[in-house]
Design a protein around this motif. Sequence first.
Motif, PDB file in Angstrom:
ATOM      1  N   GLY A  36       0.680  -1.034   0.177  1.00  8.66           N
ATOM      2  CA  GLY A  36      -0.293  -0.253   0.284  1.00  8.66           C
ATOM      3  C   GLY A  36       0.610   1.260   0.003  1.00  8.66           C
ATOM      4  O   GLY A  36       0.208   2.374  -0.043  1.00  8.66           O
ATOM      5  N   SER A  37       1.665   1.285  -0.294  1.00  9.25           N
ATOM      6  CA  SER A  37       3.018   2.267   0.295  1.00  9.25           C
ATOM      7  C   SER A  37       3.268   2.840  -1.338  1.00  9.25           C
ATOM      8  O   SER A  37       3.578   4.381  -1.576  1.00  9.25           O
ATOM      9  N   GLY A  38       2.795   2.923  -2.702  1.00  8.86           N
ATOM     10  CA  GLY A  38       3.188   3.314  -3.996  1.00  8.86           C
ATOM     11  C   GLY A  38       3.706   2.283  -4.924  1.00  8.86           C
ATOM     12  O   GLY A  38       4.546   2.355  -5.385  1.00  8.86           O
ATOM     13  N   LYS A  39       4.666   1.523  -3.841  1.00  4.47           N
ATOM     14  CA  LYS A  39       5.664   0.650  -4.978  1.00  4.47           C
ATOM     15  C   LYS A  39       5.360   0.292  -6.453  1.00  4.47           C
ATOM     16  O   LYS A  39       5.608   1.040  -7.720  1.00  4.47           O
ATOM     17  N   SER A  40       4.292  -0.242  -7.090  1.00  6.30           N
ATOM     18  CA  SER A  40       3.401  -0.702  -7.810  1.00  6.30           C
ATOM     19  C   SER A  40       2.574   0.489  -8.744  1.00  6.30           C
ATOM     20  O   SER A  40       3.186   0.488 -10.060  1.00  6.30           O
ATOM     21  N   GLN A  41       2.258   0.990  -8.190  1.00  3.65           N
ATOM     22  CA  GLN A  41       1.743   2.548  -9.113  1.00  3.65           C
ATOM     23  C   GLN A  41       2.739   3.442  -9.385  1.00  3.65           C
ATOM     24  O   GLN A  41       2.847   4.068 -10.393  1.00  3.65           O
ATOM     25  N   SER A  42       3.834   3.158  -8.454  1.00  5.11           N
ATOM     26  CA  SER A  42       5.345   4.092  -8.632  1.00  5.11           C
ATOM     27  C   SER A  42       6.189   3.753  -9.764  1.00  5.11           C
ATOM     28  O   SER A  42       6.528   5.032 -10.930  1.00  5.11           O
ATOM     29  N   PHE A  43       5.982   1.939  -9.895  1.00  2.00           N
ATOM     30  CA  PHE A  43       6.682   1.624 -10.698  1.00  2.00           C
ATOM     31  C   PHE A  43       6.016   1.782 -12.397  1.00  2.00           C
ATOM     32  O   PHE A  43       6.549   1.871 -13.129  1.00  2.00           O
ATOM     33  N   LEU A  44       4.704   1.872 -12.624  1.00  2.38           N
ATOM     34  CA  LEU A  44       4.113   1.642 -13.820  1.00  2.38           C
ATOM     35  C   LEU A  44       4.560   3.073 -14.277  1.00  2.38           C
ATOM     36  O   LEU A  44       3.959   3.526 -15.167  1.00  2.38           O
ATOM     37  N   LEU A  60       8.179  -8.224 -17.426  1.00  3.48           N
ATOM     38  CA  LEU A  60       8.331  -7.717 -16.067  1.00  3.48           C
ATOM     39  C   LEU A  60       7.471  -8.999 -15.719  1.00  3.48           C
ATOM     40  O   LEU A  60       7.118  -9.907 -16.347  1.00  3.48           O
ATOM     41  N   ALA A  61       8.210  -9.454 -14.377  1.00  8.58           N
ATOM     42  CA  ALA A  61       8.474 -11.144 -13.649  1.00  8.58           C
ATOM     43  C   ALA A  61       7.222 -11.042 -12.768  1.00  8.58           C
ATOM     44  O   ALA A  61       7.867 -10.455 -11.133  1.00  8.58           O
ATOM     45  N   ASP A  62       6.171 -10.726 -12.368  1.00 11.69           N
ATOM     46  CA  ASP A  62       5.485 -10.597 -11.336  1.00 11.69           C
ATOM     47  C   ASP A  62       5.012 -11.983 -10.884  1.00 11.69           C
ATOM     48  O   ASP A  62       3.682 -11.967 -10.988  1.00 11.69           O
ATOM     49  N   PHE A  63       5.760 -12.355  -9.569  1.00 11.07           N
ATOM     50  CA  PHE A  63       5.168 -13.631  -8.868  1.00 11.07           C
ATOM     51  C   PHE A  63       4.285 -13.055  -8.158  1.00 11.07           C
ATOM     52  O   PHE A  63       2.472 -14.351  -8.439  1.00 11.07           O
ATOM     53  N   LYS A  64       3.448 -12.103  -7.842  1.00  9.97           N
ATOM     54  CA  LYS A  64       2.607 -12.017  -6.897  1.00  9.97           C
ATOM     55  C   LYS A  64       0.829 -11.825  -8.057  1.00  9.97           C
ATOM     56  O   LYS A  64       0.082 -12.410  -7.865  1.00  9.97           O
ATOM     57  N   ALA A  65       1.035 -11.759  -9.447  1.00  7.83           N
ATOM     58  CA  ALA A  65       0.463 -12.173 -10.239  1.00  7.83           C
ATOM     59  C   ALA A  65      -1.108 -10.968  -9.831  1.00  7.83           C
ATOM     60  O   ALA A  65      -1.942 -11.139 -10.259  1.00  7.83           O
ATOM     61  N   GLY A  66      -0.520  -9.283  -9.282  1.00  5.59           N
ATOM     62  CA  GLY A  66      -0.857  -8.346  -8.831  1.00  5.59           C
ATOM     63  C   GLY A  66      -2.322  -7.833 -10.028  1.00  5.59           C
ATOM     64  O   GLY A  66      -1.613  -8.196 -11.284  1.00  5.59           O
ATOM     65  N   LYS A  67      -3.144  -7.835  -9.875  1.00  3.90           N
ATOM     66  CA  LYS A  67      -4.240  -6.766  -9.735  1.00  3.90           C
ATOM     67  C   LYS A  67      -4.108  -5.841 -10.556  1.00  3.90           C
ATOM     68  O   LYS A  67      -5.289  -5.692 -11.403  1.00  3.90           O
ATOM     69  N   GLU A  68      -3.513  -5.214  -9.947  1.00  3.96           N
ATOM     70  CA  GLU A  68      -3.196  -4.230 -11.430  1.00  3.96           C
ATOM     71  C   GLU A  68      -1.848  -3.991 -12.268  1.00  3.96           C
ATOM     72  O   GLU A  68      -2.203  -2.980 -13.361  1.00  3.96           O
TER      73      GLU A  68
END
Length: 264
Positions: A36-44, A60-68
């Motif tokens: 929730g700190s903004g890592k993924s959104q900042s990466f985008l 992008l290797a996204d192990f967690k398969a994030g919905k974002e």
Amino acid sequence: MILGYSLVDWEEYGIKTTIHTDIYKNPHFLITGKSGSGKSQSFLWYAYHILQKQESILYLADFKAGKEYTPLKGCHAYSCADNAVSMIYDYYKLYTEMRQHQNPEIGHITLVIEEWFGLLGYIESIDKKQKNDLMAKVGEILALGRGIGNGIGIFLMVQRADSSNFSAGSREQFQNIVSFGRLSKEQRLMLFAGEDLDFTRNYKTGQGISLIDGQDSATEIIVPWVPEQDTLLNRIRNYMDKQPSIQELLHQMRSAGGDAEHEP
């Protein structure tokens, strides 16, 4: 590449003072922060600007398969769950080929690994030797990738940058460190020991601290939130779809090296 804007200038004066890094000289990024700190959104935000300016090819290797990242599914430059592990190994093969056969036609390339800690925990539950092998391969790229070809980089995203998540010395190979949200004392000492900042500050989403090789000190930053997330992701997807796949680059390298017959 722009890492964000100066948080102080933004809050006090409403001025967007850009914080820059050179992705060619400083190709490795460690991005940390709690959920929730903004890592993924900042990466985008980073990904869009990197791809728009053609600063690097991104995988992008996204192990967690994030919905974002849902709009990226089906793109050859995106992998999730177990396929993320395969992408890391394929990227290592590409790195190995580029070490052996210099090819100036291939530009700067970057592998982004989302949720490194979770990936390692999963691999360890199956095969501890494979976990160590994976850490060693990523560590080797961190140590040597900067000087190969036009640059081979790694963006690694993790909630905590514990030393147990890295092979010996590899955590020190990141030329760019960005930490979002409030840091624990332990994490502060790991990442920013000696920096004169207010580490008790409670940063909002997309706010944090950056430390870049070659710059005098750490800086408080803010990365903008883009409300039109679907539009942003569609543009990122459009850029990624036009990139060569890792397998295509491998074939190009092996063909140039006279070793195409070994293509799997």
